[in-house]
Each structure stands twice: as structure tokens, then as C-alpha cells.
Design a protein around this motif. Structure first.
Motif, PDB file in Angstrom:
ATOM      1  N   ASN A 134      30.634  38.789  27.392  1.00 24.80           N
ATOM      2  CA  ASN A 134      29.325  39.235  27.869  1.00 24.80           C
ATOM      3  C   ASN A 134      29.269  39.280  29.391  1.00 24.80           C
ATOM      4  O   ASN A 134      28.663  40.186  29.962  1.00 24.80           O
ATOM      5  CB  ASN A 134      28.209  38.350  27.318  1.00 24.80           C
ATOM      6  CG  ASN A 134      27.962  38.592  25.845  1.00 24.80           C
ATOM      7  OD1 ASN A 134      28.355  39.622  25.297  1.00 24.80           O
ATOM      8  ND2 ASN A 134      27.334  37.637  25.192  1.00 24.80           N
ATOM      9  N   MET A 135      29.877  38.299  30.050  1.00 24.59           N
ATOM     10  CA  MET A 135      29.907  38.299  31.516  1.00 24.59           C
ATOM     11  C   MET A 135      30.715  39.480  32.044  1.00 24.59           C
ATOM     12  O   MET A 135      30.346  40.093  33.043  1.00 24.59           O
ATOM     13  CB  MET A 135      30.477  36.991  32.047  1.00 24.59           C
ATOM     14  CG  MET A 135      29.466  35.883  32.074  1.00 24.59           C
ATOM     15  SD  MET A 135      30.100  34.449  32.918  1.00 24.59           S
ATOM     16  CE  MET A 135      30.502  33.435  31.531  1.00 24.59           C
TER      17      MET A 135
ATOM     18  N   LYS B 291      31.099  42.378  30.462  1.00 22.88           N
ATOM     19  CA  LYS B 291      30.279  43.576  30.236  1.00 22.88           C
ATOM     20  C   LYS B 291      29.165  43.681  31.264  1.00 22.88           C
ATOM     21  O   LYS B 291      28.896  44.759  31.787  1.00 22.88           O
ATOM     22  CB  LYS B 291      29.684  43.560  28.820  1.00 22.88           C
ATOM     23  CG  LYS B 291      30.711  43.882  27.763  1.00 22.88           C
ATOM     24  CD  LYS B 291      30.153  44.269  26.406  1.00 22.88           C
ATOM     25  CE  LYS B 291      29.249  43.366  25.728  1.00 22.88           C
ATOM     26  NZ  LYS B 291      28.987  43.678  24.312  1.00 22.88           N
ATOM     27  N   GLU B 292      28.521  42.561  31.567  1.00 20.97           N
ATOM     28  CA  GLU B 292      27.439  42.561  32.559  1.00 20.97           C
ATOM     29  C   GLU B 292      27.970  42.932  33.942  1.00 20.97           C
ATOM     30  O   GLU B 292      27.350  43.710  34.663  1.00 20.97           O
ATOM     31  CB  GLU B 292      26.759  41.193  32.593  1.00 20.97           C
ATOM     32  CG  GLU B 292      25.714  41.034  33.666  1.00 20.97           C
ATOM     33  CD  GLU B 292      24.471  41.887  33.454  1.00 20.97           C
ATOM     34  OE1 GLU B 292      23.662  41.972  34.398  1.00 20.97           O
ATOM     35  OE2 GLU B 292      24.300  42.470  32.370  1.00 20.97           O
ATOM     36  N   SER B 293      29.111  42.395  34.313  1.00 21.46           N
ATOM     37  CA  SER B 293      29.699  42.715  35.620  1.00 21.46           C
ATOM     38  C   SER B 293      30.093  44.187  35.691  1.00 21.46           C
ATOM     39  O   SER B 293      29.878  44.844  36.715  1.00 21.46           O
ATOM     40  CB  SER B 293      30.923  41.836  35.881  1.00 21.46           C
ATOM     41  OG  SER B 293      30.539  40.484  35.975  1.00 21.46           O
TER      42      SER B 293
ATOM     43  N   ARG C  71      28.696  46.604  34.029  1.00 25.66           N
ATOM     44  CA  ARG C  71      27.433  47.345  34.105  1.00 25.66           C
ATOM     45  C   ARG C  71      26.874  47.323  35.530  1.00 25.66           C
ATOM     46  O   ARG C  71      26.458  48.351  36.064  1.00 25.66           O
ATOM     47  CB  ARG C  71      26.405  46.761  33.132  1.00 25.66           C
ATOM     48  CG  ARG C  71      25.106  47.549  33.064  1.00 25.66           C
ATOM     49  CD  ARG C  71      24.059  46.854  32.219  1.00 25.66           C
ATOM     50  NE  ARG C  71      23.622  45.591  32.776  1.00 25.66           N
ATOM     51  CZ  ARG C  71      22.775  45.472  33.812  1.00 25.66           C
ATOM     52  NH1 ARG C  71      22.301  46.542  34.405  1.00 25.66           N
ATOM     53  NH2 ARG C  71      22.414  44.282  34.253  1.00 25.66           N
ATOM     54  N   LEU C  72      26.886  46.144  36.162  1.00 24.62           N
ATOM     55  CA  LEU C  72      26.396  46.037  37.540  1.00 24.62           C
ATOM     56  C   LEU C  72      27.234  46.892  38.486  1.00 24.62           C
ATOM     57  O   LEU C  72      26.701  47.552  39.379  1.00 24.62           O
ATOM     58  CB  LEU C  72      26.406  44.576  38.004  1.00 24.62           C
ATOM     59  CG  LEU C  72      25.360  43.651  37.399  1.00 24.62           C
ATOM     60  CD1 LEU C  72      25.628  42.204  37.802  1.00 24.62           C
ATOM     61  CD2 LEU C  72      23.969  44.075  37.813  1.00 24.62           C
TER      62      LEU C  72
ATOM     63  N   TYR D  80      23.052  43.191  43.852  1.00 23.05           N
ATOM     64  CA  TYR D  80      23.887  43.136  42.653  1.00 23.05           C
ATOM     65  C   TYR D  80      25.168  42.337  42.882  1.00 23.05           C
ATOM     66  O   TYR D  80      25.738  41.799  41.955  1.00 23.05           O
ATOM     67  CB  TYR D  80      24.271  44.538  42.191  1.00 23.05           C
ATOM     68  CG  TYR D  80      23.164  45.316  41.522  1.00 23.05           C
ATOM     69  CD1 TYR D  80      21.973  44.708  41.132  1.00 23.05           C
ATOM     70  CD2 TYR D  80      23.300  46.669  41.284  1.00 23.05           C
ATOM     71  CE1 TYR D  80      20.965  45.424  40.531  1.00 23.05           C
ATOM     72  CE2 TYR D  80      22.292  47.396  40.678  1.00 23.05           C
ATOM     73  CZ  TYR D  80      21.128  46.770  40.306  1.00 23.05           C
ATOM     74  OH  TYR D  80      20.130  47.489  39.708  1.00 23.05           O
TER      75      TYR D  80
ATOM     76  N   ASN E 228      29.087  35.862  38.110  1.00 22.74           N
ATOM     77  CA  ASN E 228      29.830  36.186  36.894  1.00 22.74           C
ATOM     78  C   ASN E 228      31.333  35.982  37.085  1.00 22.74           C
ATOM     79  O   ASN E 228      32.010  35.451  36.207  1.00 22.74           O
ATOM     80  CB  ASN E 228      29.551  37.623  36.453  1.00 22.74           C
ATOM     81  CG  ASN E 228      28.202  37.782  35.802  1.00 22.74           C
ATOM     82  OD1 ASN E 228      27.508  36.811  35.506  1.00 22.74           O
ATOM     83  ND2 ASN E 228      27.809  39.020  35.577  1.00 22.74           N
TER      84      ASN E 228
END
Length: 140
Positions: free
Chosen positions: A32-33, A35-37, A39-40, A88, A95
Motif C-alpha cells: 500500500n505504501m 502504491k501510495e508513493s 500515486r503521489l 507531496y 513512505n
């Protein structure tokens, strides 16, 4: 059988299972981290900010690169140093530290980055995006 023995046996059984339960959770958290990174970074790369041309140390210059965790640790250092450029980068910094150091990232510092060749922040973010995507694919 006494209640103490029953409690101890239950405790031992649960302790034996704990490793199997925690590992998938940590894997999902790290995924998840990542994927979030990613995305950012996608969002950040689409924005035009004045500091995109700012020079940062090129941690990707070495073709041999080593393991990705070392690269991500150094990338966290650069993200921390560049936080004033865009908000961001703070999320990316946290992350990356969590990916490298796990849940105790708040107590650890990012890796030191030796001075060397430089690249633009925009190029750094692009290359970091590629490394994170590679890491994400390898964890699937």
C-alpha cells in the motif's frame, strides 16, 4: 488439566501462529505504501512547479545500483531535503522511510547521500517512480 496449563498451551499455540499472521499484514502495508508513493509521484510529475529544475544528487547514476532498499533510503534523504519544493514530497519521504525501516521509521534517519553528479528534481522523481514500480511488481 489446570487452568494455568490450558492458558499456557493456548498462548504457545497463538504465538506459533503469530508469524504467519503478521507477515501478510506487513506485506500488504508495504504494498500500500508503494502504491501510495507511486500515486503521489504520478501527480507530482504532472504538475509544473518552479523547483522541478532544482539540482539534486543523482543517486541513480551508478548502473549497478545495488539493492532497492539502499536506493529508497537515499531517495528519502533527497525527498526530505526537497520538501520545501512541494508538499507531496513529505508523504513520499515518510513512505520511503517506512518501506526501508518498517514501522519504526520515525526513530530512524534516512541514509546519507554523498555529493556527486546531479540531476534535476524532475528527472529524479521520474527515476524514483520507475524504481518504485519495479519494487511493486517484484512484491506481487
Amino acid at each position: 488439566m489446570s487452568i494455568l496449563v490450558q492458558v499456557l498451551l493456548t498462548f504457545l499455540a497463538l504465538s506459533a501462529c503469530l508469524g504467519d499472521v503478521v507477515t501478510p499484514w506487513k506485506h500488504r502495508l508495504r504494498t500500500n505504501m508503494l502504491k501510495e508513493s507511486i500515486r503521489l509521484l504520478d501527480q507530482l510529475q504532472q504538475m509544473e512547479v518552479s523547483c522541478n529544475k532544482m539540482n539534486v544528487t543523482n543517486i541513480f547514476a551508478d548502473d549497478k545500483r545495488g539493492n532497492n532498499m539502499e536506493i529508497l533510503c537515499k531517495a528519502a534523504t533527497i525527498a526530505r531535503e526537497s520538501q520545501s519544493c512541494h508538499r507531496y514530497l513529505e508523504g513520499i519521504y515518510h513512505n520511503l522511510l517506512s518501506l526501508v525501516w518498517g514501522t519504526r521509521a520515525g526513530h530512524k534517519k534516512p541514509c546519507s547521500v554523498a555529493a556527486g553528479s546531479t540531476t534535476s528534481l524532475k528527472n529524479f522523481l521520474k527515476q524514483l517512480h520507475q524504481v518504485l514500480q519495479e519494487e511493486y511488481k517484484s512484491r506481487k
